[in-house]
Design a protein around this motif. Structure first.
Motif, PDB file in Angstrom:
ATOM      1  N   MET A   1      -5.844   0.500   6.890  1.00  0.00           N
ATOM      2  CA  MET A   1      -7.180   1.049   6.863  1.00  0.00           C
ATOM      3  C   MET A   1      -7.108   2.432   6.211  1.00  0.00           C
ATOM      4  O   MET A   1      -6.294   3.259   6.593  1.00  0.00           O
ATOM      5  CB  MET A   1      -7.692   1.146   8.310  1.00  0.00           C
ATOM      6  CG  MET A   1      -8.955   1.909   8.427  1.00  0.00           C
ATOM      7  SD  MET A   1      -9.735   2.003  10.073  1.00  0.00           S
ATOM      8  CE  MET A   1      -8.565   1.457  11.231  1.00  0.00           C
ATOM      9  N   ASN A   2      -7.974   2.655   5.241  1.00  0.00           N
ATOM     10  CA  ASN A   2      -7.977   3.962   4.575  1.00  0.00           C
ATOM     11  C   ASN A   2      -8.856   4.946   5.354  1.00  0.00           C
ATOM     12  O   ASN A   2      -9.552   4.577   6.304  1.00  0.00           O
ATOM     13  CB  ASN A   2      -8.394   3.837   3.105  1.00  0.00           C
ATOM     14  CG  ASN A   2      -9.835   3.368   2.939  1.00  0.00           C
ATOM     15  OD1 ASN A   2     -10.706   3.689   3.719  1.00  0.00           O
ATOM     16  ND2 ASN A   2     -10.062   2.590   1.881  1.00  0.00           N
ATOM     17  N   LEU A   3      -8.835   6.214   4.952  1.00  0.00           N
ATOM     18  CA  LEU A   3      -9.570   7.244   5.669  1.00  0.00           C
ATOM     19  C   LEU A   3     -11.081   7.023   5.631  1.00  0.00           C
ATOM     20  O   LEU A   3     -11.782   7.310   6.603  1.00  0.00           O
ATOM     21  CB  LEU A   3      -9.223   8.631   5.128  1.00  0.00           C
ATOM     22  CG  LEU A   3      -7.827   9.140   5.475  1.00  0.00           C
ATOM     23  CD1 LEU A   3      -7.596  10.519   4.881  1.00  0.00           C
ATOM     24  CD2 LEU A   3      -7.601   9.169   6.978  1.00  0.00           C
ATOM     25  N   GLU A   4     -11.580   6.501   4.524  1.00  0.00           N
ATOM     26  CA  GLU A   4     -13.019   6.230   4.413  1.00  0.00           C
ATOM     27  C   GLU A   4     -13.446   5.182   5.438  1.00  0.00           C
ATOM     28  O   GLU A   4     -14.484   5.335   6.097  1.00  0.00           O
ATOM     29  CB  GLU A   4     -13.343   5.766   2.986  1.00  0.00           C
ATOM     30  CG  GLU A   4     -14.826   5.677   2.701  1.00  0.00           C
ATOM     31  CD  GLU A   4     -15.082   5.326   1.239  1.00  0.00           C
ATOM     32  OE1 GLU A   4     -15.664   4.253   0.991  1.00  0.00           O
ATOM     33  OE2 GLU A   4     -14.705   6.128   0.364  1.00  0.00           O
ATOM     34  N   GLU A   5     -12.642   4.132   5.599  1.00  0.00           N
ATOM     35  CA  GLU A   5     -12.943   3.099   6.597  1.00  0.00           C
ATOM     36  C   GLU A   5     -12.854   3.670   8.012  1.00  0.00           C
ATOM     37  O   GLU A   5     -13.689   3.366   8.866  1.00  0.00           O
ATOM     38  CB  GLU A   5     -11.977   1.915   6.440  1.00  0.00           C
ATOM     39  CG  GLU A   5     -12.156   1.139   5.150  1.00  0.00           C
ATOM     40  CD  GLU A   5     -11.019   0.176   4.873  1.00  0.00           C
ATOM     41  OE1 GLU A   5     -11.306  -0.887   4.279  1.00  0.00           O
ATOM     42  OE2 GLU A   5      -9.857   0.464   5.232  1.00  0.00           O
ATOM     43  N   LEU A   6     -11.860   4.515   8.237  1.00  0.00           N
ATOM     44  CA  LEU A   6     -11.702   5.154   9.538  1.00  0.00           C
ATOM     45  C   LEU A   6     -12.914   6.032   9.853  1.00  0.00           C
ATOM     46  O   LEU A   6     -13.446   5.991  10.964  1.00  0.00           O
ATOM     47  CB  LEU A   6     -10.407   5.977   9.567  1.00  0.00           C
ATOM     48  CG  LEU A   6     -10.110   6.751  10.850  1.00  0.00           C
ATOM     49  CD1 LEU A   6     -10.062   5.831  12.063  1.00  0.00           C
ATOM     50  CD2 LEU A   6      -8.791   7.517  10.701  1.00  0.00           C
ATOM     51  N   ILE A  56      -6.855  -2.586  16.089  1.00  0.00           N
ATOM     52  CA  ILE A  56      -6.824  -2.578  14.625  1.00  0.00           C
ATOM     53  C   ILE A  56      -5.444  -2.152  14.143  1.00  0.00           C
ATOM     54  O   ILE A  56      -4.838  -2.775  13.267  1.00  0.00           O
ATOM     55  CB  ILE A  56      -7.919  -1.639  14.060  1.00  0.00           C
ATOM     56  CG1 ILE A  56      -9.304  -2.174  14.417  1.00  0.00           C
ATOM     57  CG2 ILE A  56      -7.759  -1.482  12.541  1.00  0.00           C
ATOM     58  CD1 ILE A  56     -10.436  -1.202  14.154  1.00  0.00           C
ATOM     59  N   TYR A  57      -4.918  -1.075  14.753  1.00  0.00           N
ATOM     60  CA  TYR A  57      -3.608  -0.565  14.339  1.00  0.00           C
ATOM     61  C   TYR A  57      -2.464  -1.468  14.800  1.00  0.00           C
ATOM     62  O   TYR A  57      -1.370  -1.410  14.253  1.00  0.00           O
ATOM     63  CB  TYR A  57      -3.405   0.861  14.834  1.00  0.00           C
ATOM     64  CG  TYR A  57      -4.201   1.888  14.044  1.00  0.00           C
ATOM     65  CD1 TYR A  57      -4.543   1.692  12.716  1.00  0.00           C
ATOM     66  CD2 TYR A  57      -4.589   3.084  14.633  1.00  0.00           C
ATOM     67  CE1 TYR A  57      -5.257   2.630  11.998  1.00  0.00           C
ATOM     68  CE2 TYR A  57      -5.304   4.042  13.914  1.00  0.00           C
ATOM     69  CZ  TYR A  57      -5.628   3.808  12.606  1.00  0.00           C
ATOM     70  OH  TYR A  57      -6.324   4.744  11.890  1.00  0.00           O
ATOM     71  N   ASP A  58      -2.708  -2.307  15.804  1.00  0.00           N
ATOM     72  CA  ASP A  58      -1.682  -3.294  16.184  1.00  0.00           C
ATOM     73  C   ASP A  58      -1.471  -4.285  15.047  1.00  0.00           C
ATOM     74  O   ASP A  58      -0.354  -4.750  14.817  1.00  0.00           O
ATOM     75  CB  ASP A  58      -2.109  -4.059  17.447  1.00  0.00           C
ATOM     76  CG  ASP A  58      -1.935  -3.237  18.718  1.00  0.00           C
ATOM     77  OD1 ASP A  58      -1.252  -2.196  18.667  1.00  0.00           O
ATOM     78  OD2 ASP A  58      -2.493  -3.642  19.761  1.00  0.00           O
ATOM     79  N   VAL A  59      -2.554  -4.604  14.320  1.00  0.00           N
ATOM     80  CA  VAL A  59      -2.488  -5.553  13.207  1.00  0.00           C
ATOM     81  C   VAL A  59      -2.131  -4.842  11.897  1.00  0.00           C
ATOM     82  O   VAL A  59      -1.379  -5.363  11.088  1.00  0.00           O
ATOM     83  CB  VAL A  59      -3.839  -6.296  13.056  1.00  0.00           C
ATOM     84  CG1 VAL A  59      -3.827  -7.227  11.853  1.00  0.00           C
ATOM     85  CG2 VAL A  59      -4.165  -7.065  14.317  1.00  0.00           C
ATOM     86  N   MET A  60      -2.677  -3.648  11.698  1.00  0.00           N
ATOM     87  CA  MET A  60      -2.444  -2.862  10.472  1.00  0.00           C
ATOM     88  C   MET A  60      -1.931  -1.473  10.862  1.00  0.00           C
ATOM     89  O   MET A  60      -2.702  -0.507  10.889  1.00  0.00           O
ATOM     90  CB  MET A  60      -3.739  -2.711   9.669  1.00  0.00           C
ATOM     91  CG  MET A  60      -4.325  -4.000   9.176  1.00  0.00           C
ATOM     92  SD  MET A  60      -5.817  -3.757   8.160  1.00  0.00           S
ATOM     93  CE  MET A  60      -6.929  -2.913   9.254  1.00  0.00           C
ATOM     94  N   PRO A  61      -0.642  -1.349  11.198  1.00  0.00           N
ATOM     95  CA  PRO A  61      -0.117  -0.063  11.651  1.00  0.00           C
ATOM     96  C   PRO A  61      -0.309   1.037  10.598  1.00  0.00           C
ATOM     97  O   PRO A  61      -0.119   0.799   9.407  1.00  0.00           O
ATOM     98  CB  PRO A  61       1.370  -0.335  11.875  1.00  0.00           C
ATOM     99  CG  PRO A  61       1.512  -1.810  11.945  1.00  0.00           C
ATOM    100  CD  PRO A  61       0.379  -2.387  11.162  1.00  0.00           C
ATOM    101  N   PRO A  62      -0.695   2.251  11.046  1.00  0.00           N
ATOM    102  CA  PRO A  62      -0.903   3.356  10.115  1.00  0.00           C
ATOM    103  C   PRO A  62       0.408   3.955   9.605  1.00  0.00           C
ATOM    104  O   PRO A  62       0.421   4.642   8.596  1.00  0.00           O
ATOM    105  CB  PRO A  62      -1.686   4.378  10.944  1.00  0.00           C
ATOM    106  CG  PRO A  62      -1.267   4.103  12.351  1.00  0.00           C
ATOM    107  CD  PRO A  62      -1.014   2.624  12.418  1.00  0.00           C
ATOM    108  N   VAL A  63       1.498   3.700  10.325  1.00  0.00           N
ATOM    109  CA  VAL A  63       2.829   4.183   9.947  1.00  0.00           C
ATOM    110  C   VAL A  63       3.838   3.094  10.254  1.00  0.00           C
ATOM    111  O   VAL A  63       3.560   2.183  11.028  1.00  0.00           O
ATOM    112  CB  VAL A  63       3.205   5.492  10.709  1.00  0.00           C
ATOM    113  CG1 VAL A  63       2.314   6.642  10.294  1.00  0.00           C
ATOM    114  CG2 VAL A  63       3.153   5.300  12.207  1.00  0.00           C
TER     115      VAL A  63
END
Length: 141
Positions: A1-6, A56-63
């Motif tokens: 997820m990019n910052l705009e989506e966040l 969301i981050y469980d599926v698409m981790p930010p790091v």
């Protein structure tokens, strides 16, 4: 997820994205999401955002690797790393270190493009955002 989506997701929670950062503390990697809101951020706001972002981050981790999500307010004394941070801090005191390592303390009076106007003990001055190495707001006690 990019910052705009966040940013769009957070708007739905009634808060705004201030910044994100990755920190390493005691051998743990922490992904921090700083949020703001008119009137201040509550613990409930942080909990709501955390519950929204966790799956969301469980599926698409930010790091990559093992990490922990932390959601909080940037606090009274906060890092100013974007021109937008300065614009949102007009009227507040800031401690600024320039690229040449000199330091300036003053009140942010305006932001126009990349130019930041300050009022200090030495009078009014204007800085270009690109000349700033680091900056943060601070409270005089």
């Amino acid at each position: 997820m990019n910052l705009e989506e966040l940013e769009k997701l957070l708007q739905g929670c009634g808060v705004a994205l201030y910044d994100t950062e990755v920190a390493n503390e005691n051998g743990r990697q922490i992904y921090r999401v700083y949020i703001t809101k008119s009137g201040g951020v509550s613990l409930d706001d942080c909990e709501t955002v955390s519950k929204l972002l966790s799956p969301i981050y469980d599926v698409m981790p930010p790091v990559s690797g093992d990490w922990i999500l932390e959601v909080s307010s940037p606090g009274l004394e906060r890092k100013l790393s974007k021109i937008d941070h300065f614009a949102k801090s007009i009227g507040e005191m800031a401690k600024i270190t320039l690229n040449d390592k000199s330091q300036i303390i003053g009140k942010i009076t305006s932001v126009n493009g990349d130019d930041i106007a300050l009022s200090s003990d030495e009078g009014s001055l204007s800085l270009n955002f690109n000349d700033i190495k680091k900056a943060k707001t601070f409270i005089q006690w």
